[in-house]
Design an enzyme around this catalytic site. Structure first.
Site, PDB file in Angstrom:
ATOM      1  N   ASP A   1       0.821  -1.216   0.000  1.00  0.00           N
ATOM      2  CA  ASP A   1       0.000   0.000   0.000  1.00  0.00           C
ATOM      3  C   ASP A   1       0.857   1.268   0.000  1.00  0.00           C
ATOM      4  O   ASP A   1       1.869   1.347   0.703  1.00  0.00           O
ATOM      5  CB  ASP A   1      -0.896  -0.016   1.249  1.00  0.00           C
ATOM      6  CG  ASP A   1      -1.868   1.146   1.268  1.00  0.00           C
ATOM      7  OD1 ASP A   1      -2.676   1.242   0.331  1.00  0.00           O
ATOM      8  OD2 ASP A   1      -1.819   1.965   2.211  1.00  0.00           O
TER       9      ASP A   1
ATOM     10  N   TYR B   1       2.629  10.102   0.896  1.00  0.00           N
ATOM     11  CA  TYR B   1       3.601   9.496   1.808  1.00  0.00           C
ATOM     12  C   TYR B   1       5.018   9.981   1.449  1.00  0.00           C
ATOM     13  O   TYR B   1       5.513   9.713   0.361  1.00  0.00           O
ATOM     14  CB  TYR B   1       3.546   7.958   1.776  1.00  0.00           C
ATOM     15  CG  TYR B   1       2.233   7.366   2.268  1.00  0.00           C
ATOM     16  CD1 TYR B   1       1.254   8.146   2.884  1.00  0.00           C
ATOM     17  CD2 TYR B   1       1.962   6.011   2.123  1.00  0.00           C
ATOM     18  CE1 TYR B   1       0.054   7.599   3.333  1.00  0.00           C
ATOM     19  CE2 TYR B   1       0.765   5.458   2.582  1.00  0.00           C
ATOM     20  CZ  TYR B   1      -0.182   6.268   3.170  1.00  0.00           C
ATOM     21  OH  TYR B   1      -1.365   5.718   3.607  1.00  0.00           O
TER      22      TYR B   1
ATOM     23  N   LEU C   1      -2.453  -1.367  14.839  1.00  0.00           N
ATOM     24  CA  LEU C   1      -1.842  -1.261  16.178  1.00  0.00           C
ATOM     25  C   LEU C   1      -1.992   0.148  16.747  1.00  0.00           C
ATOM     26  O   LEU C   1      -1.276   0.509  17.697  1.00  0.00           O
ATOM     27  CB  LEU C   1      -0.351  -1.643  16.099  1.00  0.00           C
ATOM     28  CG  LEU C   1      -0.093  -3.076  15.607  1.00  0.00           C
ATOM     29  CD1 LEU C   1       1.407  -3.348  15.480  1.00  0.00           C
ATOM     30  CD2 LEU C   1      -0.735  -4.092  16.557  1.00  0.00           C
TER      31      LEU C   1
ATOM     32  N   ARG D   1       7.762   6.342  16.028  1.00  0.00           N
ATOM     33  CA  ARG D   1       7.244   7.398  15.146  1.00  0.00           C
ATOM     34  C   ARG D   1       6.792   8.635  15.920  1.00  0.00           C
ATOM     35  O   ARG D   1       6.858   9.740  15.403  1.00  0.00           O
ATOM     36  CB  ARG D   1       6.125   6.872  14.248  1.00  0.00           C
ATOM     37  CG  ARG D   1       4.883   6.397  14.950  1.00  0.00           C
ATOM     38  CD  ARG D   1       3.746   6.074  13.979  1.00  0.00           C
ATOM     39  NE  ARG D   1       4.103   5.069  12.984  1.00  0.00           N
ATOM     40  CZ  ARG D   1       3.218   4.459  12.198  1.00  0.00           C
ATOM     41  NH1 ARG D   1       1.937   4.758  12.280  1.00  0.00           N
ATOM     42  NH2 ARG D   1       3.591   3.568  11.321  1.00  0.00           N
TER      43      ARG D   1
ATOM     44  N   GLY E   1       2.281  -2.073   9.308  1.00  0.00           N
ATOM     45  CA  GLY E   1       3.348  -1.076   9.169  1.00  0.00           C
ATOM     46  C   GLY E   1       4.492  -1.543  10.038  1.00  0.00           C
ATOM     47  O   GLY E   1       4.257  -2.110  11.105  1.00  0.00           O
TER      48      GLY E   1
END
Ligand code: NDP
Length: 320
Positions: free
Chosen positions: A49, A54, A210, A228, A287
């Site tokens: 994806d 992004y 998550l 992140r 991810g």
């Protein structure tokens, strides 16, 4: 790997897929991306994806380089892009016919493919009529540049209008939606869309299983340096994690961790398996900023049989 139909389309997507938001370019370089994509593919993942926004296109460039270097047959994988945020100018954002076309052409170049398997409208655009969007998507399909079109984070009423518009114009309906779905974010997938699964055969490619890492349990003792929420440009996420709502989620994750430990699995694996338990989820997009995370998360399918009624009840009692 398990493969599920994308709604009522003929396409079968792997129940676990792999995405690149935040990670590719910010945390993951081409070498590491290639290793992770190869690992995922070798373990049966067939959907990757991406989106024009992004890393401002860099994520698609990295994914395109990886696909090229890995030499995968074009008939062995599914790749997506999403259109909405392409730049700052009025012509570079939203869902006008112009931007839908320009973004598609740019994504094809960056991903180095002749067509996109899935192409999503990344958000609803109140300034563009659904007729314009449905026509633009259908024209791209007729030109062979995209195979299936869909939406992301569209409210159900706008989506229903898109289905009805497509029907009225005798054009192809959207096939899939990409909503957020995890133990903390349930309403859209479990309630709002129920009519759409039955009536229109909507498929779902769900994101943030998550909750951006909260459902790994790693935020219990503060924000880890290499996560992140500590990246420049993601201060908003750190603030969200530190808000009252964020802290309450982190506390619930700690309780869920106990249930996962009783099952002998990690909280990440239990949380991803919980998403897979929903039959209206076509694929869960994973991810990962590191290979170990991907390796751990890919084992989630094995956890699915352990989510018995009793376990699901225990989970519900914590998250409801
Ligand atoms: P998650 O909620 O699963 O978060 C993934 C992040 O959590 C990782 O990058 C990593 O972050 C951390 N993590 C994952 N596994 C582990 C582990 N086992 N142990 C410790 N930390 C772990 O998914 P994403 O938010 O990344 O979303 C998945 C994909 O969905 C995206 O890549 C994108 O393709 C899509 N998406 C779509 C959106 C849309 O609007 N359509 C919006 C958002 C995502 P770290 O190491 O930095 O802590």
């Amino acid at each position: 790997m398990e493969y599920r139909r994308l709604g009522n389309a003929g396409l079968k997507v792997s129940a676990l897929s792999f995405g690149s938001w935040v990670t590719f370019s910010n945390q993951v370089d081409t070498k590491n991306a290639k290793e992770m994509m190869a690992y995922a593919y070798d373990h049966g993942v067939n959907f990757f994806d991406n989106a024009e926004v992004y890393a401002a296109g860099e994520s698609e460039k990295i994914m395109g380089d990886c696909i090229q270097q890995l030499g995968w047959g074009r008939d062995t994988y599914i790749v997506s892009s999403k259109v909405f945020w392409g730049g700052k100018l009025p012509t570079q954002m939203g869902l006008s016919r112009k931007h839908i076309f320009d973004a598609c052409h740019a994504a094809l170049k960056r991903l180095k493919v002749d067509y996109l398997d899935l192409y999503f409208c990344h958000r609803p655009d109140p300034d563009t009529p659904n007729e314009e969007i449905v026509w633009a998507m259908n024209d791209l399909m007729r030109q062979g540049k995209i195979l299936y079109w869909g939406t992301s984070e569209w409210p159900s009423n706008v989506l229903i209008n898109a289905f009805e518009t497509a029907d009225k114009l005798h054009l192809t309906r959207p096939t899939m939606e990409q909503p957020e779905y995890n133990m903390f974010e349930r309403k859209k997938v479990e309630e709002d869309f129920s009519y759409l699964y039955n009536e229109f055969g909507l498929g779902t490619t769900i994101w943030s299983p998550l909750a951006s890492g909260i459902l790994t349990g790693k935020y219990e003792k503060g924000i880890p340096e290499k996560s992140r929420a500590n990246l420049p440009g993601y201060e908003w996420m750190k603030e969200r994690f530190q808000s009252a709502e964020g802290r309450s989620k982190i506390e619930k994750a700690a309780k869920l961790n106990i249930v996962a430990k009783e099952l002998g699995v990690s909280l990440s694996q239990m949380s991803i398996a919980w998403c897979l338990k929903n039959p209206n989820v076509s694929t869960v997009i994973l991810g990962a900023s590191r290979m170990e995370q991907l390796q751990e998360n890919m084992k989630s399918l094995d956890v699915l049989p352990r989510l018995t009624k009793d376990v699901m009840k225990k989970i519900s009692e914590i998250i409801d």
